[in-house]
Design a protein around this motif. Structure first.
Motif, PDB file in Angstrom:
ATOM      1  N   PHE A  80       0.838  -1.198   0.000  1.00 47.34           N
ATOM      2  CA  PHE A  80       0.000   0.000   0.000  1.00 47.34           C
ATOM      3  C   PHE A  80       0.876   1.254   0.000  1.00 47.34           C
ATOM      4  O   PHE A  80       1.837   1.348   0.761  1.00 47.34           O
ATOM      5  N   ILE A  81       0.514   2.220  -0.853  1.00 50.15           N
ATOM      6  CA  ILE A  81       1.249   3.488  -0.941  1.00 50.15           C
ATOM      7  C   ILE A  81       0.237   4.609  -1.131  1.00 50.15           C
ATOM      8  O   ILE A  81      -0.646   4.507  -1.985  1.00 50.15           O
ATOM      9  N   THR A  82       0.356   5.675  -0.341  1.00 52.18           N
ATOM     10  CA  THR A  82      -0.495   6.842  -0.580  1.00 52.18           C
ATOM     11  C   THR A  82       0.095   7.639  -1.746  1.00 52.18           C
ATOM     12  O   THR A  82       1.295   7.571  -2.024  1.00 52.18           O
ATOM     13  N   TYR A  83      -0.770   8.407  -2.435  1.00 59.80           N
ATOM     14  CA  TYR A  83      -0.286   9.230  -3.539  1.00 59.80           C
ATOM     15  C   TYR A  83       0.771  10.223  -3.040  1.00 59.80           C
ATOM     16  O   TYR A  83       1.750  10.504  -3.734  1.00 59.80           O
ATOM     17  N   LYS A  88       7.393  11.140  -2.842  1.00 59.79           N
ATOM     18  CA  LYS A  88       8.683  11.174  -2.144  1.00 59.79           C
ATOM     19  C   LYS A  88       9.564   9.957  -2.451  1.00 59.79           C
ATOM     20  O   LYS A  88      10.719   9.924  -2.047  1.00 59.79           O
ATOM     21  N   MET A  89       9.021   8.957  -3.154  1.00 57.04           N
ATOM     22  CA  MET A  89       9.799   7.741  -3.425  1.00 57.04           C
ATOM     23  C   MET A  89      10.781   7.980  -4.571  1.00 57.04           C
ATOM     24  O   MET A  89      10.434   8.572  -5.595  1.00 57.04           O
ATOM     25  N   ASP A  93      13.530   3.300  -5.082  1.00 61.01           N
ATOM     26  CA  ASP A  93      12.424   2.741  -4.293  1.00 61.01           C
ATOM     27  C   ASP A  93      11.365   2.137  -5.205  1.00 61.01           C
ATOM     28  O   ASP A  93      10.854   1.033  -4.957  1.00 61.01           O
ATOM     29  N   LEU A  94      11.016   2.866  -6.262  1.00 58.13           N
ATOM     30  CA  LEU A  94       9.998   2.375  -7.197  1.00 58.13           C
ATOM     31  C   LEU A  94      10.473   1.092  -7.888  1.00 58.13           C
ATOM     32  O   LEU A  94       9.680   0.189  -8.158  1.00 58.13           O
ATOM     33  N   LEU A 122       5.629   6.049 -12.100  1.00 59.45           N
ATOM     34  CA  LEU A 122       5.421   4.641 -11.756  1.00 59.45           C
ATOM     35  C   LEU A 122       4.947   3.851 -12.969  1.00 59.45           C
ATOM     36  O   LEU A 122       5.456   2.760 -13.258  1.00 59.45           O
ATOM     37  N   LEU A 123       3.974   4.394 -13.706  1.00 57.53           N
ATOM     38  CA  LEU A 123       3.423   3.673 -14.859  1.00 57.53           C
ATOM     39  C   LEU A 123       4.448   3.541 -15.983  1.00 57.53           C
ATOM     40  O   LEU A 123       4.490   2.517 -16.679  1.00 57.53           O
ATOM     41  N   GLU A 124       5.288   4.578 -16.152  1.00 54.43           N
ATOM     42  CA  GLU A 124       6.318   4.505 -17.191  1.00 54.43           C
ATOM     43  C   GLU A 124       7.398   3.492 -16.837  1.00 54.43           C
ATOM     44  O   GLU A 124       8.011   2.892 -17.722  1.00 54.43           O
ATOM     45  N   LEU A 125       7.639   3.312 -15.544  1.00 50.39           N
ATOM     46  CA  LEU A 125       8.646   2.341 -15.108  1.00 50.39           C
ATOM     47  C   LEU A 125       8.176   0.915 -15.357  1.00 50.39           C
ATOM     48  O   LEU A 125       8.975   0.022 -15.615  1.00 50.39           O
TER      49      LEU A 125
END
Length: 1014
Positions: A80-83, A88-89, A93-94, A122-125
């Motif tokens: 779980f991760i808040t937006y 800050k990640m 980390d991602l 995140l989506l591009e990674l």
């Protein structure tokens, strides 16, 4: 216990599953209260071998959702991760996430500036990772009407349901909607003055007549006390009360003591205004209150989204205006698919102008009812209407007649407006503006906008609309136009400079006094006024740009810089009371003021964060000391599995934990050495506190249970929710592994666990190693990766992809290299290429869907999709590009290829049946969802998203663009045929034509529509 979904959510789950496999993206748009989150958790439960990343706007919302499904401790395969945390990640980390599925809860929030950047990263990674979106709305109303389902999910909506449809189907209980008024004195005075100043005596007399009627009716009408007493029949009721700001909330609390006194003189009033409900003890107390009294929770916006309070009887909206999203979220607090109550919604506003029409929801209900009637699906209809008690409609009618009597004729005022336009080039007229002849042009233009937008009674013919458009009329609300103009300029500044730290005299490049506008917004926010301008959603939009609300000129920054400088020099904020900065700031006094603002709920989140960055602590020193000691006790519990702390035990830093625990325990008489509040008692209970000294005998129950498990099974391969002899050793061992990875586990505990075969890998690492061992065993025996187990085939393909994207750990790379994974990567590409070449030689093109699978199971469509993606990202080698060009791959027309696939299915249907009257759920023999595709084309046509070529092709097979008009005409012709044959239309409601069409239902629907309009 497995999650059981409602039928409508199960269908959404099934449709989303299929769409994820085909398109890798799927959105579910269901109204608040229908249980969207259960669909997401069903994916988590059904795919335990997937690693799933769950994004949400609030940790509290997520924890509440877990509690609702009975999984308070979460799932092993879920991160779980808040937006806000996502921002800050780091990329490192991602890169450690490796999700198989990303679930975006309240996905419309990802349109926010900073949150959106983090989500995009995140989506591009992970471009191949499946993404599921959940939200009650896909539109960001204050952000140029952005459609986040289009932006994030390429329009792939697996299931969509309106609030009206949910009420019609009985999914949400139909509310009783009560509209009333709590203030009108100022408006009466304003109109008395307006009548006095009118120049036309006839108009004055007519207006005064209506004003006297209005006064008498208001004197005879029910006050709010009577309205509430009439509709709240049970004193033991629970309501959430929404206010527009802190000052407004305090005012409403005081007035409510009078308004609700006839129901309960000792009502229980709670107030909560923090962003996180967990910070509000009053919110917790409201939830726990089971007394036989009226319970009212006053709040500002903390309960708008994602949080459902059990056993709510309704909501009370005290507001001047509210945005569409916020309005629906607030009434949604009273509506839940899990509730058996029919809620009451009190819509209480403070002036005639602000009466909010609920016609939008009623229109959704009418559309759903008519659709089900027309399609002969009466069994789907549970509710056709809901009760509206409008206590003020008569007043509004009189008010509008009075307004009309003071106005000149429409044509006269149009000419006044036209003269203004010819002189100034626009109709951007202030509401108070009067022409030189004394005509209230500003009010007239405002009225035309309100009539056009259905917020005022009246109608505008198309002829009048065209005439107004011809002289530059903009039908948006003036305040909205001003807001969008300034906000757009501010966002442009933010995009260039990265912040909005401008002074009050700043003027933008195009001449807007942007600094003064920002100052005005801060003033509105601080005073709790102008709620119709600074709506909660606009506050959120400014927060997205980093707005600091309590920021008067440079003062706050200067004081903060002084405190920050002291912190950097001394390492703390232990500042003497009389200490002054170089500029004479009494820093200690200022910091105390900030603490007071925090306690009153008026300190902004950004200010709090900045102060915490320099060591500011907002709790009292005693509280800080107690919680620090509690954390040491908690750490001991996590290491030892108990709180059997020897009385002389001290932590590594010298803290006497044994003495601290002993002071909290009760002696034989039941007394403790120090006072323990109920809240602190609950916290100590959560870490296994044994209060009676006599009962402190058992020790190390978790470790002993693990030892017995090891003796029985010979290993400690325990992950997830594993219980052994009623002791939850699975979760306990998970915490030990986490402590070990952080370097926070004592060497004594490490040695104890090593002695009984502890596996220190995380559950994810353990599952990876298990799969790897199976693949390695197969490779060593057969020297290939052609495994019978489909899940292992999928796993090795995932590892190949992760290897190429550099998403594996060094150890994992070494292990995969040991079984020649690099050779497999190249062979794998060549194998796919040969399949593509065979297909081209057979069919002379590569126009296949991404879901296409060869007879031997090769997912050729998905591979070609990936090659196109790598080509666009410049990640495909030159020799591979040349090879694919040799078989005539189309690099940039995959969307058009998919469109022609749908068209070919439509043409085949038309050639066989000579029409395209296709049911929305129709699926062709080869499994193609033709009904959904045709419905999608109609949407694209309505939204002007269709090319002329596509429109022409569909017209060639007689596409039905307006299915409702087509159905109406179809039924109309059947009605004509019936009358020609029988001489009348006295048709029973159950009558159906020979081809099975429900003509009786259709006739009944037309009668109802006619009677409602007249």
């Amino acid at each position: 216990m497995a999650i059981e979904l409602f039928d409508y959510n199960q269908k959404a789950y099934d449709d989303a599953s299929l769409m994820l496999l085909e398109e890798r993206k799927a959105a579910i748009i269901h109204p608040t209260g229908t249980g969207k989150s259960f669909i997401g958790f069903k994916f988590v439960e059904e795919h335990s071998d997937w690693h799933i990343c769950w994004l949400s706007s609030s940790d509290y919302i997520f924890q509440t959702q877990l509690e609702n499904i009975g999984h308070k401790d979460g799932y092993d395969n879920l991160t779980f991760i808040t937006y806000s945390k996502l921002i800050k990640m780091s990329m490192e980390d991602l890169g450690e996430l490796h999700p198989d599925l990303i679930i975006m809860d309240e996905f419309h929030r990802a349109g926010a500036s900073e949150w959106g950047k983090a989500v995009t990263a995140l989506l591009e990674l992970y471009p191949e990772t499946m993404v599921l979106g959940l939200s009650a709305t896909n539109i960001r109303y204050l952000d140029n009407q952005r459609n986040m389902a289009d932006e994030l999910f390429d329009g792939n909506v697996a299931s969509q349901m309106t609030l009206g449809e949910a009420i019609v189907r009985g999914i949400l209980k139909a509310p009783k909607y009560v509209i009333s008024l709590y203030s009108y004195e100022e408006e009466i005075l304003a109109y008395e003055e307006k009548i006095e100043n009118a120049k036309n005596q006839i108009a004055k007399d007519e207006a005064m007549k209506y004003l006297e009627i209005l006064k008498r009716k208001l004197e005879q009408s029910m006050g709010l006390s009577e309205v509430f007493s009439k509709h709240i029949t049970n004193r033991n009721s629970r309501f959430i009360v929404f206010c527009s700001g802190y000052k407004h909330m305090q005012e409403m609390i005081e007035k409510s003591k009078e308004w609700f006194a006839p129901i309960d003189k000792v009502m229980h009033i709670y107030s909560a205004y923090a962003n996180d409900p967990m910070t509000s003890q009053e919110f917790i107390d409201f939830q726990k209150d089971d007394s036989d009294h009226l319970k009212l929770l006053f709040c500002i916006d903390m309960l708008n989204e994602g949080i459902h309070v059990k056993d709510i009887d309704g909501v009370i909206l005290f507001r001047p205006t509210v945005s569409p999203i916020i309005y629906r979220q607030q009434i949604g607090r009273a509506m839940s698919a899990f509730s058996s109550k029919n809620p009451i919604i009190f819509d209480i506003v403070n002036n005639f102008e602000a009466i909010h029409s609920i016609d939008g929801i009623q229109e959704e209900i009418d559309i759903a009812v008519n659709y089900y009637h027309m399609m002969g699906m009466d069994n789907e209809i549970e509710v056709e209407d809901f009760q509206i008690d409008d206590e003020v409609r008569d007043f509004i009618d009189i008010f509008e007649k009075m307004d009309e009597s003071l106005s000149a004729s429409w044509d006269l005022m149009y000419n006044v407006a036209k003269d203004y336009y010819l002189k100034h080039g626009d109709l951007e007229v202030p509401k108070a503006y009067q022409s030189e002849e004394g005509y209230n042009l500003g009010l007239w233009i405002s009225t035309q906008r309100r009539v056009y937008n259905h917020t005022a009674k009246g109608s505008l013919s198309q002829e009048r609309i065209d005439k107004l458009n011809a002289i530059g009329m903009r039908f948006d609300n003036v305040n909205d136009m001003q807001w969008h103009k300034y906000y757009t300029a501010l966002k442009k500044y933010h995009d260039v400079h990265g912040d909005i730290n401008i002074n009050s005299q700043y003027v933008s490049d195009d001449g807007l006094m942007l600094g003064r506008w920002l100052t005005r917004m801060r003033s509105y926010y601080g005073d709790g006024i102008k709620g119709h301008i600074l709506t909660p959603e606009r506050i959120e939009a400014l927060n997205d740009l980093g707005m600091i609300w309590d920021y008067h000129s440079k003062q706050w920054d200067e004081n903060y810089d002084a405190a920050k400088k002291y912190y950097e020099e001394h390492g703390d904020l232990n500042i003497p009371k009389d200490y002054k900065s170089e500029k004479g700031v009494l820093i200690k006094t200022w910091l105390n003021n900030m603490k007071n603002k925090y306690n009153k709920g008026t300190l902004m989140d950004e200010q709090k964060r900045l102060l915490e960055d320099i060591g500011m602590c907002f709790e009292s020193s005693k509280d800080v000391l107690w919680y620090a000691s509690f954390n040491k006790a908690k750490q001991y519990f996590e290491e030892h599995g108990n709180l059997n702390v020897p009385s002389d035990y001290k932590c590594a830093d010298g803290f006497a934990l044994g003495r601290w625990i002993r002071r909290h325990r009760q002696d034989a008489s039941g007394k403790t050495q120090i006072k323990v509040t109920e809240e602190r008692k609950e916290l100590l209970d959560s870490i296994g506190m044994i209060w009676s000294i006599e009962k402190v005998k058992s020790s190390d129950k978790y470790l002993n249970a693990c030892r017995e498990y090891y003796k029985e099974y010979g290993n400690l391969k325990v992950y997830g929710n594993v219980t052994y002899k009623d002791i939850d050793i699975g979760q306990w061992l998970s915490r030990r592994r986490l402590d070990y990875s952080r370097g926070e586990l004592s060497q004594e505990m490490i040695d104890e666990l090593n002695d009984i075969g502890m596996l220190w890998q995380s559950s994810k690492e353990y599952r990876w190693q298990q799969k790897y061992n199976l693949v390695k065993q197969h490779y060593q025996q057969y020297h290939d990766f052609n495994m019978d187990d489909k899940s292992l085939n999928l796993w090795i393909k995932q590892q190949v992809n992760n290897y190429k994207l550099n998403l594996l750990t060094n150890n994992q790379k070494v292990l995969l290299d040991s079984i020649n994974i690099q050779e497999y990567i190249e062979n794998n590409w060549n194998n796919y290429y040969l399949k593509a070449k065979d297909y081209y030689e057979s069919y002379h093109d590569l126009n296949i869907l991404s879901s296409y699978v060869c007879e031997d199971g090769t997912r050729l469509g998905q591979w070609l999709f990936r090659q196109r993606q790598l080509y666009r990202e410049n990640k495909l080698t030159k020799d591979k590009i040349e090879k694919l060009n040799d078989i005539h791959i189309v690099w940039d027309k995959i969307t058009q290829t998919k469109w022609f696939d749908g068209f070919n299915h439509a043409r085949e249907f038309y050639n066989e049946y000579k029409h395209l009257d296709v049911n929305r759920d129709y699926v062709s023999n080869d499994g193609y969802k033709l009904g959904q595709w045709i419905n999608g084309q109609r949407k694209r046509y309505r939204n002007n998203l269709m090319s002329e070529e596509q429109e022409t092709l569909l017209n060639s097979v007689h596409m039905i663009w307006n299915i409702y008009e087509y159905k109406w005409n179809l039924f109309y012709q059947k009605a004509v045929d019936y009358k020609n044959e029988f001489g009348d239309l006295n048709i029973p409601a159950t009558y159906k034509t020979q081809d099975g069409e429900a003509l009786g239902v259709w006739i009944r629907t037309q009668r109802r529509a006619y009677n409602k309009d007249n």
